[in-house]
Design an enzyme around this catalytic site. Structure first.
Site, PDB file in Angstrom:
ATOM      1  CB  SER A 130      70.258  68.035  70.163  1.00 54.85           C
ATOM      2  OG  SER A 130      71.387  67.443  70.777  1.00 54.85           O
ATOM      3  CE1 TYR A 143      71.210  65.143  65.715  1.00 54.87           C
ATOM      4  CE2 TYR A 143      72.446  66.016  67.587  1.00 54.87           C
ATOM      5  CZ  TYR A 143      71.320  65.401  67.068  1.00 54.87           C
ATOM      6  OH  TYR A 143      70.287  65.051  67.912  1.00 54.87           O
TER       7      TYR A 143
END
Length: 268
Positions: A130, A143
């Protein structure tokens, strides 16, 4: 002979988009799901049971693909889970869960497929990370950390496996319109919490970004490009220009200036 592809988390979102795209391009595709029997819709690719948090299901899924096809050419580590919340208020079990899914699981998948790829002296592993993994984002720090750690693991494993004929690379998407928010753990916005207003406002902003995100087919097309690249780069990014440019800014700006940009973006 069509190349054989295994995609974790292939029953929805980005993984499903990649699986459908590669199937259309003539690849033999196996997607995975923790509960494939619950998938009601008709999919144009095979679906096998795999839970990245359960090493036995990983081994069984890999063995099934190799038994059926006698080879495994491409593995796409796509299964992942989102998490939001103030780190101080996030339960430890949820912290363990996000790292189990986003980091430990992909590592176990790579460990399971490397013997077959080494035997073939060929193979490609694409780890879906990501853009958030390149920076510590407020209320998404866990995250960011899990995806950033997978980026670094990939860098190391590329060097460790360079003599095996195996290529390993990262693909970091930005915000895309998927159902990740539905399965994401949200630490609750609680009354009396010192984080109530800033976290609540940031959560709304995060959800707006996902809802307005790009088409997951863009990720699938980038995967296809990587597959057709003889010597893939270490890192790829796909997403809106400013999301990708934010990584460049992090490298060239002083830390506190970059932090100020993030604070202004999130209105904190």
């Amino acid at each position: 002979m069509s190349k054989v592809v295994l995609i974790t988390g292939g029953s929805s979102g980005i993984g499903k988009s990649i699986a459908e795209f590669l199937t259309h391009k003539g690849f033999t595709v196996y997607g995975t799901s923790r509960n494939p029997e619950r998938i009601q819709e008709e999919l144009p690719f095979k679906l096998v049971k795999l839970d990245v948090g359960d090493a036995s299901t990983i081994a069984t899924a890999v063995a099934t693909v190799v038994r059926n096809e006698n080879r495994l050419d491409i593995v796409i580590n796509n299964a992942g889970v989102g998490i939001t919340g103030p780190i101080e208020e996030t339960p430890q079990e949820e912290i363990h869960k996000v790292f189990s899914t986003n980091l430990y699981g992909p590592i176990e998948v790579m460990k399971a497929v490397l013997p077959q790829m080494r035997k073939q002296h060929s193979g490609l592993i694409i780890n879906i990370t990501s853009i958030a993994g390149y920076m510590g984002l407020p209320y998404r720090g866990l995250y960011s950390a899990s995806k950033g750690a997978l980026e670094l693991v990939t860098e190391a494993m590329r060097m460790e496996t360079k003599d095996f004929g195996v290529q390993i690379t990262n693909l970091a998407p930005g915000d895309f319109a998927t159902n990740i928010a539905a399965g994401r753990y949200h630490a609750p916005v609680t009354e009396g919490s010192p984080y109530k207003k800033p976290y609540g406002d940031t959560l709304n902003l995060i959800n707006d970004h996902v809802d307005d995100g790009g088409n997951p087919a863009d990720v699938a097309r980038t995967v296809y490009t990587i597959i057709n690249t003889p010597k893939p780069k270490i890192h790829y990014k796909v997403g809106a220009f400013m999301q990708k440019f934010s990584i460049v800014l992090k490298h060239i700006l002083p830390d506190k200036v970059y932090e100020k940009l993030l604070l202004n973006h999130y209105k904190l």
